[in-house]
Design an enzyme around this catalytic site. Structure first.
Site, PDB file in Angstrom:
ATOM      1  N   LEU A 105      -7.848  25.401 -14.198  1.00 35.45           N
ATOM      2  CA  LEU A 105      -6.724  26.003 -13.485  1.00 35.45           C
ATOM      3  C   LEU A 105      -7.134  26.736 -12.215  1.00 35.45           C
ATOM      4  O   LEU A 105      -6.279  27.269 -11.506  1.00 35.45           O
ATOM      5  CB  LEU A 105      -5.929  26.917 -14.420  1.00 35.45           C
ATOM      6  CG  LEU A 105      -5.258  26.201 -15.601  1.00 35.45           C
ATOM      7  CD1 LEU A 105      -4.309  27.134 -16.319  1.00 35.45           C
ATOM      8  CD2 LEU A 105      -4.531  24.931 -15.166  1.00 35.45           C
ATOM      9  N   ASP A 118      -8.431  16.899 -18.797  1.00 39.50           N
ATOM     10  CA  ASP A 118      -9.374  17.257 -17.729  1.00 39.50           C
ATOM     11  C   ASP A 118      -8.602  17.452 -16.425  1.00 39.50           C
ATOM     12  O   ASP A 118      -8.985  16.962 -15.368  1.00 39.50           O
ATOM     13  CB  ASP A 118     -10.465  16.201 -17.572  1.00 39.50           C
ATOM     14  CG  ASP A 118     -11.604  16.655 -16.652  1.00 39.50           C
ATOM     15  OD1 ASP A 118     -11.668  17.864 -16.330  1.00 39.50           O
ATOM     16  OD2 ASP A 118     -12.425  15.805 -16.252  1.00 39.50           O
ATOM     17  N   HIS A 128      -7.128  19.498  -6.870  1.00 42.73           N
ATOM     18  CA  HIS A 128      -7.696  19.853  -5.572  1.00 42.73           C
ATOM     19  C   HIS A 128      -6.598  19.720  -4.522  1.00 42.73           C
ATOM     20  O   HIS A 128      -5.539  19.121  -4.771  1.00 42.73           O
ATOM     21  CB  HIS A 128      -8.861  18.928  -5.206  1.00 42.73           C
ATOM     22  CG  HIS A 128     -10.013  18.998  -6.150  1.00 42.73           C
ATOM     23  ND1 HIS A 128     -10.901  20.054  -6.157  1.00 42.73           N
ATOM     24  CD2 HIS A 128     -10.430  18.145  -7.128  1.00 42.73           C
ATOM     25  CE1 HIS A 128     -11.816  19.846  -7.098  1.00 42.73           C
ATOM     26  NE2 HIS A 128     -11.546  18.704  -7.702  1.00 42.73           N
TER      27      HIS A 128
END
EC number: 3.5.2.3
Length: 429
Positions: A62, A298, A302
């Site tokens: 996170l 997972d 970005h």
């Protein structure tokens, strides 16, 4: 906290039940609702849609604190609620890393204020003293990224964690081989804009070597291992041999299940992830899911700017919290996965592996964490109308059949009709 009755719920074995929720706990599961309950409780008609335990994602990044341009506890857990998750466990590679007691406490304080779902934290491994100090904060596990450390350092770190009785979660890639491959491949300037080259640099052999080493350390130190995002069939074979004598659990990710390295031709560096997507000689598929113990997204967001660099400089990571369940339910409709398998992989087993109390089942006395799914809903996966800050997905425009339509966390509706709602979240330990 007001009481809630979920009316006309269809279970995965096709029974119609009513769920009585009191103070966030499942008080009872009945075929009929008593008159007194009809008068005093809030009634929510599920209309014979299917209910499953709230999903538990034990592998998310996170990015908060320190990298909030990528994601925050607010946006990431909004995405979780929107995607059908009621519990997440965050990885330690934030800034600062969650490898000291102080950093652990600071992150938990941030999460307590911002999170839309219940949460846990994995701890990093720094010094022996830091590992011992963090124990009082009740981490879900300790996490090591094997591609960052030498064999000597790894031996020490495995030793530290063995003294805690906590699971050790591992990212398994061999540092020496990966470093050598990248250095060699960078010498050819043509590789700069060939994302598929990255998958060869972080080779299937690098994963196999690292897992073999982890198994040997586990034998030496008698550790419980949780092997994250295993991406090749060959590695699976090795692990299953070791599982006969060792306490090992294996995690799959949706992107390794549903994608292969031909995705790079269509999506380029936006599909870059660690470990990389594999070719058909190595990759896992939906048919291998019965060999895994859990599914973790997972979720690794970005910014677009960080993703749209060349092969070697682009950030590695794919968001997954808002796409995973749609992908999996589609395979249920395709008869390649059962709802029973889905529940085990996304709820029951994650709760068992990480010893999460009172979660992972729809059961009297358990937290009222419930995801409502419509198996007939159809559409195309789109990054539009998502809550994550990561506005890209290699699953863009992929057809799906089946979706979550409501997420309930300890008796509170935290997502419905694409909206999300905040209640008090809690640390799960």
């Amino acid at each position: 906290m007001s009481n809630l009755v979920l009316k006309n719920c269809k279970t995965i074995d096709n029974k119609i039940v009513n769920i009585i929720i009191e103070n966030g706990i499942i008080k009872d599961i009945k075929k009929t609702i008593l008159p007194s309950e009809k008068e005093t409780d809030t009634i929510c008609d599920i209309k014979e849609n299917i209910i499953i335990p709230g999903l538990i994602d034990t592998h998310v990044h996170l990015r908060d604190p320190g990298m909030t341009q990528k994601e925050t506890w607010t946006t990431g857990t909004q995405a979780a609620a929107h995607g059908g998750y009621t519990t997440i466990i965050d990885m330690p590679n934030t800034l600062p890393a969650t490898d000291t007691k102080k950093a652990f406490q600071e992150k938990r304080n941030i999460a307590t204020k911002k999170s839309y779902v219940d949460f846990g934290l994995h701890a990093g491994v720094k010094t022996r003293q830091d590992v011992m100090d963090i124990m009082s904060e009740k981490p879900a596990s300790y996490k090591i990224f094997m591609d960052l450390y030498t064999n000597k350092q790894l031996d020490e770190m495995f030793n530290y964690v063995s003294q805690t009785n906590k699971p050790l979660s591992l990212h398994c890639e061999d540092k020496t081989l990966v470093d050598y491959n990248i250095k060699t491949m960078k010498k050819n300037p043509l590789n700069k804009n060939k994302t598929i080259t990255y998958s060869y640099a972080r080779s299937a052999l690098a994963e196999l070597i690292a897992v073999n080493r982890a198994i040997e350390f586990a034998k030496k130190y008698k550790l419980q291992l949780h092997l994250c995002h295993i991406s090749t069939r060959q590695t699976l074979e090795l692990i299953h041999e070791a599982k006969e004598k060792l306490n090992i659990s294996i995690e799959a990710t949706p992107h390794h299940i549903f994608l292969d390295n031909t995705t790079y031709e269509r999506y380029g560096v936006k599909a870059k992830t660690n470990p990389p997507l594999r070719d058909s000689n190595y990759n896992i598929t939906i048919d291998n899911l019965n060999e895994f113990d859990s599914i973790g997204t997972d979720h690794a967001p970005h910014t677009i700017e960080e993703k749209e660099k060349d092969t070697w400089k682009s950030a590695a990571g794919i968001p997954g919290l808002e796409t995973a369940l749609k992908l999996l339910l589609t395979e249920v409709n395709n008869k390649r996965l059962t709802l029973e398998q889905l529940v085990k992989l996304t709820s029951t087993n994650p709760a068992n592996i990480f010893n999460i109390p009172n979660k992972g089942k729809i059961k009297k006395g358990y937290d009222a964490d419930i995801t409502v799914i419509n198996m007939k809903e159809t559409g195309k996966i789109s990054i539009e109308n998502t809550y994550t800050k990561a506005k890209y997905t290699p699953f863009e425009n992929r057809d799906y059949v089946g979706s979550n339509i409501m997420t309930i966390n300890r008796g509170n509706i935290i997502s419905q009709d694409n909206d999300v709602y905040k209640y008090d979240s809690k640390y799960i330990y």
